[in-house]
Design an enzyme around this catalytic site. Structure first.
Site, PDB file in Angstrom:
ATOM      1  CB  SER A 194      -0.902   0.019   1.233  1.00 35.83           C
ATOM      2  OG  SER A 194      -1.682  -1.147   1.304  1.00 35.83           O
TER       3      SER A 194
HETATM    4  N1  SAH Z   1      -0.583  -4.800   4.275  1.00 40.82           N
HETATM    5  C1  SAH Z   1       0.078  -4.719   2.986  1.00 40.82           C
HETATM    6  C2  SAH Z   1      -0.891  -4.583   1.859  1.00 40.82           C
HETATM    7  C3  SAH Z   1      -0.964  -5.855   1.126  1.00 40.82           C
HETATM    8  S1  SAH Z   1      -2.110  -5.863  -0.202  1.00 40.82           S
HETATM    9  C4  SAH Z   1       1.155  -3.653   3.037  1.00 40.82           C
HETATM   10  O1  SAH Z   1       1.899  -3.673   3.975  1.00 40.82           O
HETATM   11  O2  SAH Z   1       1.278  -2.832   2.134  1.00 40.82           O
HETATM   12  C5  SAH Z   1      -3.437  -6.755   0.506  1.00 40.82           C
HETATM   13  C6  SAH Z   1      -3.195  -8.206   0.824  1.00 40.82           C
HETATM   14  O3  SAH Z   1      -4.421  -8.743   1.272  1.00 40.82           O
HETATM   15  C7  SAH Z   1      -2.750  -9.085  -0.334  1.00 40.82           C
HETATM   16  O4  SAH Z   1      -1.520  -9.651  -0.032  1.00 40.82           O
HETATM   17  C8  SAH Z   1      -3.839 -10.148  -0.432  1.00 40.82           C
HETATM   18  O5  SAH Z   1      -3.352 -11.437  -0.748  1.00 40.82           O
HETATM   19  C9  SAH Z   1      -4.408 -10.118   0.967  1.00 40.82           C
HETATM   20  N2  SAH Z   1      -5.759 -10.659   1.117  1.00 40.82           N
HETATM   21  C10 SAH Z   1      -6.822 -10.557   0.301  1.00 40.82           C
HETATM   22  N3  SAH Z   1      -7.870 -11.226   0.818  1.00 40.82           N
HETATM   23  C11 SAH Z   1      -7.453 -11.751   2.006  1.00 40.82           C
HETATM   24  C12 SAH Z   1      -8.067 -12.552   3.007  1.00 40.82           C
HETATM   25  N4  SAH Z   1      -9.324 -12.970   2.913  1.00 40.82           N
HETATM   26  N5  SAH Z   1      -7.333 -12.900   4.084  1.00 40.82           N
HETATM   27  C13 SAH Z   1      -6.047 -12.509   4.223  1.00 40.82           C
HETATM   28  N6  SAH Z   1      -5.409 -11.766   3.301  1.00 40.82           N
HETATM   29  C14 SAH Z   1      -6.105 -11.387   2.203  1.00 40.82           C
END
Ligand code: SAH
Length: 347
Positions: A194
């Site tokens: 993000s």
């Molecule tokens: N927190 C991250 C953002 C990652 S993007 C950062 O530090 O920037 C969002 C993430 O959510 C992705 O890796 C995706 O695989 C995960 N995601 C989507 N649906 C999910 C679910 N039901 N449970 C856990 N993770 C999920």
């Protein structure tokens, strides 16, 4: 164990992953200030904003969640205290911050020294250059924090956390030069890290005016936001549904020696009933609604922030939910945002 006593395989790995990253950071970031303005999500004026709207549970507590989440593999981040990590009190607002800074410096030096040794036949690492590089990465990060401040982030704990977590260590080496721009970057598996402004905004929304003991993040991705949260909350739980990302996050976090993060591989829509209730829940992926299991795992008085999409409008709005009693939640719709989707199950 000090940072430089990292087992050799780790040092080598970091060196392989980050040799160019640190050199690249000597350059100015390509993006001038002003990008942050553009990226700071605008208030969702056009949305039928429902500030303060009350919601009641739409379904019964998902009691079946426990079994599947409990069986999800727990991946505690190996973390040892860093002896000698104490720094001048003026510079050390939080003990974990000191430890993280110290560990990070050691790692940046290790990576750089590894790179220097790999490219030069002379054995002696260039210590002066290494410390210059480390300072450079801190300076670039400080500029990012200045932009966050300019764009309205005020909570000193959040600004401090953003200033100590080395975002360049959570992206691929080829993207490290862009790590302090206000941009989402690919992390593989069709997912992204993000933007810093959105990470800071979400954490500020749930943290302001309160101390956070236990926080749950849904969507660990590469682990960056979990690391930022670890500087603001006492305990951080984070769930990721894509196994290779969960493993990558573990590798990214381990050398930073953050003792208060617990990574879980599983479906975050079910939450973590075993660890609930949470003072705050941060959802880093967009669903069409906030799963009821997560609302149920919020402590009374706790806050949840999530991007919530609408299929019709094909847009997402950052939504802040406060649990005001055992049966009532208050919801406010805030900024327009863009996140990867919240999906079911694990892969
Ligand atoms: N927190 C991250 C953002 C990652 S993007 C950062 O530090 O920037 C969002 C993430 O959510 C992705 O890796 C995706 O695989 C995960 N995601 C989507 N649906 C999910 C679910 N039901 N449970 C856990 N993770 C999920």
């Amino acid at each position: 164990m000090g940072a430089r006593r990292e087992p050799p395989h780790m040092t080598d790995e970091r060196a392989k992953r980050f040799p160019l990253a640190l050199a690249d950071l000597v350059r100015e970031p390509r993006k001038p200030a002003g990008r942050a303005d553009a990226s700071r999500a605008k208030p969702a004026a056009a949305s039928p904003g429902k500030p303060g709207a009350l919601r009641s549970p739409t379904s019964a507590t998902n009691s079946g969640a426990a079994a599947s989440i409990f069986s999800a593999k727990q991946i505690p981040v190996t973390a040892k205290p860093v002896p000698g990590a104490t720094r001048s009190p003026a510079q050390a607002p939080h003990p974990r911050t000191s430890a993280l800074r110290t560990a990070q410096r050691g790692i940046e030096r290790d990576a750089l020294n590894g790179a220097a040794n790999a490219t030069s036949k002379k054995g002696a690492p260039n210590v002066a250059l290494a410390s210059t590089q480390t300072l450079t990465s801190e300076r670039v990060r400080e500029r990012m924090v200045e932009r966050l401040r300019t764009n309205g982030i005020t909570d000193p704990r959040v600004l401090n956390a953003m200033s100590v977590v080395p975002r360049h260590m959570f992206v691929d080496p080829g993207l490290a030069a862009q790590a302090y721009e206000d941009a989402a970057l690919p992390i593989g598996h069709h997912q992204t890290i993000s933007k810093p402004s959105v990470v800071a905004r979400m954490i500020e929304l749930v943290a302001t005016g309160r101390t956070l003991d236990k926080v749950l993040e849904i969507g660990t991705g590469c682990g960056y936001q979990a690391a930022v949260l670890s500087q603001v909350a006492k305990e951080v739980y984070s769930i990721e549904r894509v196994r290779p990302l969960s493993e990558r996050a573990k590798l990214n976090l381990r050398p930073l020696r953050v003792p208060n993060i617990r990574l879980h591989y599983g479906d975050g829509r079910l939450g973590l009933p075993a660890a609930a209730p949470f003072d705050a829940i941060v959802i880093a992926c967009a669903g069409l609604d906030v799963p009821q299991a997560l609302l149920d795992q919020l402590a009374v008085g706790g806050k949840l922030v999530a991007p919530v999409g609408s299929q019709a409008a094909q847009s997402q709005v950052l939504t802040l939910v406060t649990r005001i009693s055992a049966t009532q939640w208050r919801e406010s719709q805030l900024d327009r945002v863009f996140f990867v989707p919240l999906k079911s199950g694990v892969i």
